[in-house]
Design an enzyme around this catalytic site. Structure first.
Site, PDB file in Angstrom:
ATOM      1  N   HIS A  84       0.806  -1.217   0.000  1.00 32.03           N
ATOM      2  CA  HIS A  84       0.000   0.000   0.000  1.00 32.03           C
ATOM      3  C   HIS A  84       0.841   1.270   0.000  1.00 32.03           C
ATOM      4  O   HIS A  84       0.304   2.373   0.153  1.00 32.03           O
ATOM      5  CB  HIS A  84      -0.940   0.000   1.209  1.00 32.03           C
ATOM      6  CG  HIS A  84      -2.037  -1.027   1.092  1.00 32.03           C
ATOM      7  ND1 HIS A  84      -2.132  -1.897   0.038  1.00 32.03           N
ATOM      8  CD2 HIS A  84      -3.092  -1.309   1.897  1.00 32.03           C
ATOM      9  CE1 HIS A  84      -3.187  -2.671   0.205  1.00 32.03           C
ATOM     10  NE2 HIS A  84      -3.787  -2.331   1.327  1.00 32.03           N
ATOM     11  N   HIS A  95      -8.772  -3.400  -3.193  1.00 25.93           N
ATOM     12  CA  HIS A  95      -9.031  -3.359  -1.752  1.00 25.93           C
ATOM     13  C   HIS A  95      -8.379  -2.144  -1.116  1.00 25.93           C
ATOM     14  O   HIS A  95      -7.409  -1.603  -1.641  1.00 25.93           O
ATOM     15  CB  HIS A  95      -8.497  -4.631  -1.089  1.00 25.93           C
ATOM     16  CG  HIS A  95      -9.039  -4.849   0.283  1.00 25.93           C
ATOM     17  ND1 HIS A  95      -8.274  -5.289   1.342  1.00 25.93           N
ATOM     18  CD2 HIS A  95     -10.305  -4.678   0.787  1.00 25.93           C
ATOM     19  CE1 HIS A  95      -9.027  -5.394   2.419  1.00 25.93           C
ATOM     20  NE2 HIS A  95     -10.257  -5.027   2.114  1.00 25.93           N
TER      21      HIS A  95
END
Length: 224
Positions: free
Chosen positions: A148, A173
């Site tokens: 991320h 996600h």
């Protein structure tokens, strides 16, 4: 096929280490079940296999209905930035004591084996960028849940969405439009660029999960 994930596999998903809320996992299961009759799925970011169980459950259902279905899952299993020592999601139980590095591959293999999904979920162990550089197979579903940080998110966008076939789905996600809710790279560097390309259209969302459909272009066409 049932409308909800089989209870035996749901229990395995609940017990596996990971960061997938159950309602988001249920959405992933449902879209995978919808798309897998049309070709393989691929997940970027495996960790210990929680989301792989949701995907594998769909593959098992589709296979039982007569269409062999496979889910590939790509991870180096050394942990993302946020999994390292000193970060919020560090877990000392998945650190290899010999090398002092994260190693989630063993946990993944055990969880998939316990769930009876080894015939449906195939691990590819390696850097996302390395695997993407050699990938050429059209995908019915791509699920991005990798690192991320800014560079990993940017790399995943450059390497993977192009292989989603026409009509296929791109699931992302940890998409947080509000900075107060979570990190921004999946939102800024994957979700927004996919929409801005004009090749993907959002069709569903639950929590931080976004489902986009490829409405322009075919597998192999650059997404930019």
């Amino acid at each position: 096929m049932p409308d909800t994930m089989p209870s035996d596999l749901l229990e395995h998903a609940r017990r596996a280490k990971g960061f997938m809320p159950e309602d988001e996992g249920d959405l992933l299961y449902r879209v995978a079940r919808e798309r897998l009759p049309h070709g393989p799925a691929l997940e970027v970011g495996t960790y210990c296999g929680k989301s792989g169980i949701y995907l594998g459950a769909a593959a098992r259902e589709v296979t039982a209905a007569g269409t062999p279905a496979t889910v590939f899952t790509v991870d180096h299993h050394r942990g993302s930035e946020e999994n390292q020592a000193g970060w919020e999601h560090h877990d000392t139980t998945v650190v290899d004591q010999e090398f002092g590095l994260m190693d989630t591959l063993g946990q993944f293999r055990k969880n998939i084996a316990r769930a009876g999904l080894e015939d449906h979920v195939v691990a590819i162990v390696g850097q996302s960028t390395t695997v993407a550089a050699h990938w050429r197979t059209p995908l019915s579903l791509l699920f991005i849940d990798g690192g991320h940080g800014e560079q990993p998110a940017r790399d995943d966008f450059l390497g993977w969405p192009r292989w989603v076939d026409a009509g296929g789905y791109l699931a992302i996600h940890d998409v947080f439009p509000d900075p107060a809710e979570g990190g921004r790279p999946p939102y800024e560097l994957i979700y927004l660029p996919a929409l801005a390309s004009g090749q993907f259209t959002e069709i569903d969302a639950v929590g931080s999960m976004r489902i986009l459909q490829r409405t322009s272009g075919v597998a192999g066409d650059p997404v930019r």
